[in-house]
Design a protein around this motif. Structure first.
Motif, PDB file in Angstrom:
ATOM      1  N   GLU A  88      57.608  -5.611 -43.569  1.00 43.04           N
ATOM      2  CA  GLU A  88      56.885  -6.159 -42.416  1.00 43.04           C
ATOM      3  C   GLU A  88      56.917  -5.175 -41.252  1.00 43.04           C
ATOM      4  OE1 GLU A  88      56.618 -10.576 -40.999  1.00 43.04           O
ATOM      5  OE2 GLU A  88      58.238  -9.631 -39.847  1.00 43.04           O
ATOM      6  N   ALA A  89      58.015  -4.459 -41.093  1.00 46.02           N
ATOM      7  CA  ALA A  89      58.100  -3.462 -40.027  1.00 46.02           C
ATOM      8  C   ALA A  89      57.015  -2.406 -40.183  1.00 46.02           C
ATOM      9  CB  ALA A  89      59.486  -2.809 -40.022  1.00 46.02           C
ATOM     10  N   LEU A  90      56.784  -1.969 -41.413  1.00 44.44           N
ATOM     11  CA  LEU A  90      55.741  -0.974 -41.658  1.00 44.44           C
ATOM     12  C   LEU A  90      54.349  -1.560 -41.451  1.00 44.44           C
ATOM     13  CD1 LEU A  90      57.319   0.883 -44.672  1.00 44.44           C
ATOM     14  CD2 LEU A  90      56.359   2.012 -42.668  1.00 44.44           C
ATOM     15  N   LEU A  91      54.145  -2.790 -41.898  1.00 38.47           N
ATOM     16  CA  LEU A  91      52.843  -3.422 -41.703  1.00 38.47           C
ATOM     17  C   LEU A  91      52.543  -3.626 -40.215  1.00 38.47           C
ATOM     18  CD1 LEU A  91      52.843  -6.014 -44.606  1.00 38.47           C
ATOM     19  CD2 LEU A  91      51.189  -4.167 -44.280  1.00 38.47           C
ATOM     20  N   PHE A  92      53.541  -4.071 -39.446  1.00 33.64           N
ATOM     21  CA  PHE A  92      53.366  -4.210 -38.001  1.00 33.64           C
ATOM     22  C   PHE A  92      53.034  -2.849 -37.378  1.00 33.64           C
ATOM     23  CE2 PHE A  92      56.168  -8.221 -37.064  1.00 33.64           C
ATOM     24  CZ  PHE A  92      55.307  -8.986 -37.837  1.00 33.64           C
ATOM     25  N   THR A  93      53.768  -1.824 -37.810  1.00 32.12           N
ATOM     26  CA  THR A  93      53.562  -0.479 -37.253  1.00 32.12           C
ATOM     27  C   THR A  93      52.139   0.006 -37.501  1.00 32.12           C
ATOM     28  OG1 THR A  93      55.899   0.112 -37.460  1.00 32.12           O
ATOM     29  CG2 THR A  93      54.317   1.926 -37.369  1.00 32.12           C
ATOM     30  N   LEU A  94      51.682  -0.115 -38.742  1.00 35.92           N
ATOM     31  CA  LEU A  94      50.330   0.333 -39.065  1.00 35.92           C
ATOM     32  C   LEU A  94      49.288  -0.492 -38.315  1.00 35.92           C
ATOM     33  CD1 LEU A  94      50.682   0.950 -42.923  1.00 35.92           C
ATOM     34  CD2 LEU A  94      50.746   2.645 -41.072  1.00 35.92           C
ATOM     35  N   GLY A  95      49.557  -1.791 -38.157  1.00 32.70           N
ATOM     36  CA  GLY A  95      48.639  -2.638 -37.410  1.00 32.70           C
ATOM     37  C   GLY A  95      48.537  -2.259 -35.948  1.00 32.70           C
ATOM     38  N   CYS A  96      49.637  -1.759 -35.400  1.00 30.80           N
ATOM     39  CA  CYS A  96      49.668  -1.386 -33.977  1.00 30.80           C
ATOM     40  C   CYS A  96      49.000  -0.057 -33.687  1.00 30.80           C
ATOM     41  CB  CYS A  96      51.117  -1.315 -33.489  1.00 30.80           C
ATOM     42  SG  CYS A  96      51.946  -2.906 -33.333  1.00 30.80           S
ATOM     43  N   ILE A  97      49.051   0.868 -34.630  1.00 29.07           N
ATOM     44  CA  ILE A  97      48.648   2.243 -34.296  1.00 29.07           C
ATOM     45  C   ILE A  97      47.384   2.717 -35.002  1.00 29.07           C
ATOM     46  CG2 ILE A  97      51.064   2.826 -33.864  1.00 29.07           C
ATOM     47  CD1 ILE A  97      51.010   4.487 -36.455  1.00 29.07           C
ATOM     48  N   THR A  98      46.830   1.907 -35.925  1.00 29.82           N
ATOM     49  CA  THR A  98      45.647   2.361 -36.654  1.00 29.82           C
ATOM     50  C   THR A  98      44.534   1.333 -36.605  1.00 29.82           C
ATOM     51  OG1 THR A  98      46.354   1.421 -38.785  1.00 29.82           O
ATOM     52  CG2 THR A  98      47.058   3.682 -38.295  1.00 29.82           C
ATOM     53  N   ASP A  99      43.327   1.820 -36.769  1.00 29.50           N
ATOM     54  CA  ASP A  99      42.147   1.001 -36.993  1.00 29.50           C
ATOM     55  C   ASP A  99      41.628   1.295 -38.397  1.00 29.50           C
ATOM     56  OD1 ASP A  99      41.837  -0.294 -34.417  1.00 29.50           O
ATOM     57  OD2 ASP A  99      41.371   1.699 -33.623  1.00 29.50           O
ATOM     58  N   PRO A 100      40.770   0.424 -38.954  1.00 29.21           N
ATOM     59  CA  PRO A 100      40.235   0.694 -40.287  1.00 29.21           C
ATOM     60  C   PRO A 100      39.644   2.098 -40.404  1.00 29.21           C
ATOM     61  CG  PRO A 100      39.691  -1.531 -39.650  1.00 29.21           C
ATOM     62  CD  PRO A 100      40.330  -0.892 -38.437  1.00 29.21           C
ATOM     63  N   ASP A 101      39.960   2.743 -41.526  1.00 29.32           N
ATOM     64  CA  ASP A 101      39.495   4.101 -41.861  1.00 29.32           C
ATOM     65  C   ASP A 101      40.278   5.210 -41.163  1.00 29.32           C
ATOM     66  OD1 ASP A 101      37.503   3.099 -43.586  1.00 29.32           O
ATOM     67  OD2 ASP A 101      36.152   2.814 -41.886  1.00 29.32           O
ATOM     68  N   ASP A 102      41.251   4.850 -40.330  1.00 27.79           N
ATOM     69  CA  ASP A 102      42.130   5.885 -39.785  1.00 27.79           C
ATOM     70  C   ASP A 102      43.016   6.454 -40.895  1.00 27.79           C
ATOM     71  OD1 ASP A 102      41.217   5.905 -37.202  1.00 27.79           O
ATOM     72  OD2 ASP A 102      42.712   4.490 -36.447  1.00 27.79           O
ATOM     73  N   GLU A 103      43.701   7.567 -40.581  1.00 28.74           N
ATOM     74  CA  GLU A 103      44.481   8.279 -41.599  1.00 28.74           C
ATOM     75  C   GLU A 103      45.923   8.480 -41.154  1.00 28.74           C
ATOM     76  OE1 GLU A 103      42.340  11.928 -41.993  1.00 28.74           O
ATOM     77  OE2 GLU A 103      40.593  11.002 -42.982  1.00 28.74           O
ATOM     78  N   ILE A 104      46.839   8.436 -42.139  1.00 30.56           N
ATOM     79  CA  ILE A 104      48.221   8.854 -41.910  1.00 30.56           C
ATOM     80  C   ILE A 104      48.582   9.877 -42.986  1.00 30.56           C
ATOM     81  CG2 ILE A 104      48.977   6.742 -40.759  1.00 30.56           C
ATOM     82  CD1 ILE A 104      50.266   5.901 -43.426  1.00 30.56           C
ATOM     83  N   ILE A 105      49.329  10.879 -42.585  1.00 25.78           N
ATOM     84  CA  ILE A 105      49.745  11.934 -43.506  1.00 25.78           C
ATOM     85  C   ILE A 105      51.113  11.571 -44.071  1.00 25.78           C
ATOM     86  CG2 ILE A 105      50.279  14.387 -43.755  1.00 25.78           C
ATOM     87  CD1 ILE A 105      48.430  14.884 -41.326  1.00 25.78           C
ATOM     88  N   VAL A 106      51.232  11.614 -45.398  1.00 27.60           N
ATOM     89  CA  VAL A 106      52.473  11.245 -46.068  1.00 27.60           C
ATOM     90  C   VAL A 106      52.823  12.283 -47.127  1.00 27.60           C
ATOM     91  CG1 VAL A 106      53.730   9.411 -47.273  1.00 27.60           C
ATOM     92  CG2 VAL A 106      51.809   8.811 -45.792  1.00 27.60           C
ATOM     93  N   GLN A 107      54.074  12.728 -47.118  1.00 29.82           N
ATOM     94  CA  GLN A 107      54.553  13.634 -48.161  1.00 29.82           C
ATOM     95  C   GLN A 107      54.722  12.833 -49.453  1.00 29.82           C
ATOM     96  OE1 GLN A 107      56.025  17.026 -47.004  1.00 29.82           O
ATOM     97  NE2 GLN A 107      55.522  17.523 -49.113  1.00 29.82           N
ATOM     98  N   GLU A 108      54.151  13.324 -50.555  1.00 19.29           N
ATOM     99  CA  GLU A 108      54.317  12.638 -51.829  1.00 19.29           C
ATOM    100  C   GLU A 108      55.150  13.480 -52.800  1.00 19.29           C
ATOM    101  OE1 GLU A 108      50.619  11.884 -53.864  1.00 19.29           O
ATOM    102  OE2 GLU A 108      50.117  13.996 -53.999  1.00 19.29           O
ATOM    103  N   PRO A 109      55.824  12.820 -53.767  1.00 23.18           N
ATOM    104  CA  PRO A 109      55.812  11.394 -54.056  1.00 23.18           C
ATOM    105  C   PRO A 109      56.446  10.579 -52.932  1.00 23.18           C
ATOM    106  CG  PRO A 109      57.491  12.497 -55.382  1.00 23.18           C
ATOM    107  CD  PRO A 109      56.701  13.562 -54.711  1.00 23.18           C
ATOM    108  N   THR A 139      43.316  11.171 -37.819  1.00 21.35           N
ATOM    109  CA  THR A 139      44.758  11.147 -38.065  1.00 21.35           C
ATOM    110  C   THR A 139      45.484  10.471 -36.918  1.00 21.35           C
ATOM    111  OG1 THR A 139      44.551  13.262 -39.237  1.00 21.35           O
ATOM    112  CG2 THR A 139      46.775  12.543 -38.651  1.00 21.35           C
ATOM    113  N   LYS A 140      46.312   9.487 -37.240  1.00 21.93           N
ATOM    114  CA  LYS A 140      47.051   8.766 -36.216  1.00 21.93           C
ATOM    115  C   LYS A 140      48.560   8.958 -36.321  1.00 21.93           C
ATOM    116  CE  LYS A 140      43.548   7.242 -34.130  1.00 21.93           C
ATOM    117  NZ  LYS A 140      43.089   5.856 -34.019  1.00 21.93           N
TER     118      LYS A 140
END
Length: 409
Positions: A100-121, A164-165
């Motif tokens: 839920e912390a991550l979902l709240f965070t993404l909801g606060c800082i992004t709009d649809p179609d925005d991007e976040i950069i993540v190191q994979e895996p 990118t957000k």
């Protein structure tokens, strides 16, 4: 018949849990399954946490504050200060798990179609969270050959667009066990400032660091107070996965105020779980020391055992209790199902998590699995031996299948 939404259809299956039904089936058939697929600690939580729930004096099970008990947030602030992270209780919002912390965070800082950069895996649920939030993950691939080290800052810069957000890291990493260095955190912090991005750090495994190394939090970088968001949880630190208590920590007041609106919409985090979590923070220092020592011993046994199996490659994890393992096979999904359905040693077998689900592009990591070393050492040794024998037999069967295919073709 009404239709399911395209967004729902796009939700990925969990690589950790998708074979659970099959595992339950083989258990009913009389097999014992060693679960290396899921990070469910077998270590008991602090007795303080369980006693607090057993001895509660509540007469009404009421809502708590939407942002969590003030007393819990105050104790969390004291915990962070001990970790050389200076925050106040007002910088903390309690959530129903780190999810839920991550979902709240993404909801606060992004709009649809925005991007976040993540190191994979990356932690597989990041994909699900981004799908729910209707945003795009931009992956930067790390490799087992260099221990899944951070990509170069130049590679990060190539990924940054006007959409990118944020940059999202997991430190130490689930699933690789990689621990970001102080220098790497400083480089990422400078990048966040340069491009005016949020830097999100999932620090659920902060306590689990080995070989005299130290965890360095993004919240220790004062220059990025307005950019830094930490996601945390009691699940792994106190072996309390079922409590579902996490938190967001940030000194960005506007962000915390915005996250509070999301918290109000879901009313409150669970009361009993907050009571247990607050009490867990009173656990003596010896609890951490003993728990970390157990996981380090398990890590050492696992890595040593895996490196003795021909064709297996594993990078030494410096934190957490996971590692990505490369196997001498072509299809880890097929191998994992075969392990459950077909193979056993004296009615015992092993369940693994295929690693392709930890990559944005599921065609990557096809010969890799994630292993969680959450079993006691004797069970871990049995599981390694089963894996060794399975690979010997599977390689023969796979070769024979390919040979027959070539002849028939």
């Amino acid at each position: 018949m009404p239709l399911i939404s395209n967004r729902a259809k796009a939700m990925p299956e969990s690589p950790i849990r998708k074979l659970s039904i099959l595992a339950e089936k083989v258990v009913k058939e009389g097999k014992h399954v060693f679960h290396l697929n899921i990070g469910q600690p077998d270590i008991a939580p602090p007795i303080e946490a369980l006693d607090a729930v057993r001895k509660h004096k509540l007469e009404v099970l009421a809502y708590s504050e939407s942002i969590g008990f003030k007393s819990l947030r105050e104790k969390l602030a004291k915990y962070y200060i001990k970790q050389r992270i200076t925050v106040s209780f007002d910088d903390i919002l309690v959530t129903t798990g780190a999810s839920e912390a991550l979902l709240f965070t993404l909801g606060c800082i992004t709009d649809p179609d925005d991007e976040i950069i993540v190191q994979e895996p990356f932690y597989a649920n990041y994909y699900g969270f981004s799908t729910q939030s209707r945003i795009k993950i931009v992956p930067l691939t790390s490799t087992i050959d260099n221990g899944f080290a951070l990509s170069s800052i130049k590679d990060f810069e190539k990924c940054i667009t006007d959409k990118t957000k944020a940059i999202l890291i997991c430190n130490p990493s689930n699933p690789t066990g990689y621990l970001y260095t102080k220098e790497e955190i400083k480089k990422l912090s400078a990048l966040a400032i340069k491009y005016n991005l949020f830097l999100i750090s999932d620090e659920v495994y902060r306590e689990f660091v080995y070989d005299d190394l130290e965890h360095y939090s993004i919240l220790q970088e004062k220059s990025i107070n307005d950019h830094a968001i930490v996601v945390d949880s009691v699940s792994k630190r106190y072996s309390m996965c079922g409590a579902r208590i996490g938190c967001i920590v940030s000194k960005n007041k506007s962000f915390i105020q915005t996250a509070t609106k999301f918290a109000q919409a879901r009313l409150s985090p669970p009361t009993f779980a907050q009571i247990a979590s607050e009490a867990a923070l009173d656990a003596p220092e010896s609890y951490y020391i003993e728990t970390v020592a157990k996981y380090k011993a398990r890590r050492d046994v696992l890595v040593e055992g895996l490196r003795q199996i021909p064709g297996v490659k594993v990078a030494l994890p410096n934190g957490g209790f996971y590692c990505i393992v490369e196997l001498p096979i072509k299809d880890a999904d097929h191998f994992t199902k075969w392990l459950l359905e077909t193979f056993h040693v004296n009615k015992e077998t092993v369940m693994l998590a295929p690693a392709s689900g930890f990559y944005y592009n599921h065609n990557r990591g096809l010969n890799q699995v994630r292993i969680a070393y959450v079993l006691d050492i004797e069970d871990l040794k049995k599981a390694i031996n089963i894996l060794r024998l399975a690979l010997e037999q599977y390689s023969e069967e796979e070769s024979l299948t390919l040979y027959n295919y070539e002849i028939n073709a």
